[in-house]
Design an enzyme around this catalytic site. Structure first.
Site, PDB file in Angstrom:
ATOM      1  N   SER A 140      11.883  20.312 106.665  1.00 14.94           N
ATOM      2  CA  SER A 140      12.571  19.506 106.048  1.00 14.94           C
ATOM      3  C   SER A 140      12.114  19.860 104.492  1.00 14.94           C
ATOM      4  CB  SER A 140      12.401  18.176 106.443  1.00 14.94           C
ATOM      5  OG  SER A 140      13.129  17.546 105.446  1.00 14.94           O
ATOM      6  N   TYR A 153       7.416  10.567 108.069  1.00  9.88           N
ATOM      7  CA  TYR A 153       8.445  11.954 108.294  1.00  9.88           C
ATOM      8  C   TYR A 153       7.952  12.984 107.390  1.00  9.88           C
ATOM      9  CZ  TYR A 153      12.837  14.114 108.491  1.00  9.88           C
ATOM     10  OH  TYR A 153      13.775  15.054 108.620  1.00  9.88           O
TER      11      TYR A 153
END
Length: 254
Positions: A140, A153
């Protein structure tokens, strides 16, 4: 002979779109997801002998082993050409660091980083049968930059990016390993029916991107397709950012 791809987190979002893309190109698709309802919808959508679904929590070692044992039996002597480690907890927000429990921290890491390790380890014997095998890990842009309260995350995706180049060095030249780092990708239309949403993007949302729009699931599927193609045969250990230029744009306060 048709090529074969295994996609984790294939029941919805980027995983579902990627499964649809490769199935449409004639590939045999193994779809893994812990959401049985989403996989059932996927089976109805494809209705093809070239799709096999496996309910699997990819953060659980035993369950991953069972899924890949079943896959090995289905493949027989045939190879697995591509593994896409896409599964993750989609919501990046975990609240203040001082309130983050160890269980929740581990849940984010297990769903993405540990799952990437477990599935890659299980897939390697099948990938080694192939000529020009690839692994694509879904990282990401949050591995490169952060928003507030996304600690677990960001850490999980940063770990995926680091694991990618470590794997590339060790598994090459037989298996190439790369990471895709999506930015803002609109996944609403690619959820299971009970959670499906149509995009509502403002002009200011589009303006944040030098490309002039928010990303689509197809953007990521096309990137994966290129990475696993012979045209990317000299590409390994890389992080491919697919964000419409958003991480390159300087933003100042009004």
């Amino acid at each position: 002979m048709n090529k074969t791809i295994c996609i984790t987190g294939a029941g919805s979002g980027i995983g579902r779109g990627t499964a649809l893309h490769f199935h449409g190109k004639g590939w045999r698709v193994f779809a893994l997801d812990k959401d049985e309802e989403a996989l059932a919808e996927l089976s109805e959508l494809f209705s093809s002998e070239r799709l096999s679904t496996h309910v699997c929590d990819v953060g659980e070692e035993r369950v991953v082993g069972e899924a890949f044992d079943a896959m090995t039996e289905e493949l027989g002597e045939a190879p697995l050409d591509v593994l896409v480690n896409n599964a993750a907890i989609a919501d990046p927000y975990c609240g203040p660091l001082e309130d983050l429990s160890l269980d929740d921290w581990n849940a984010w890491l297990d769903a993405s980083l540990t799952a990437t390790f477990l599935c890659s380890r299980a897939a390697i014997p099948l990938l080694r049968r192939a000529d020009g095998a690839s692994i694509v890990n879904m990282s990401s842009t949050r591995a490169l930059q952060s928003e507030a309260n996304t600690f677990a995350y960001a850490a999980s995706k940063g770990g995926v990016s680091a694991l990618t180049h470590a794997m590339a060095i060790s598994l090459g030249p037989a298996i190439r390993v790369n990471a895709v780092l999506p930015g803002w990708i609109e996944t609403g239309p690619w959820q299971k029916a009970a959670e499906r949403e149509e995009p509502e993007q403002r002009e200011v949302d589009k303006a944040q991107h030098p490309a002039g729009r928010v990303g689509t699931v197809e953007d990521i599927a096309e990137t994966i397709a290129w990475l696993v193609s012979p045209g990317a045969g000299f590409v390994t250990g890389q992080q491919i950012v697919v964000d419409g230029g958003m991480t390159r744009k300087m933003i100042y306060a009004d």
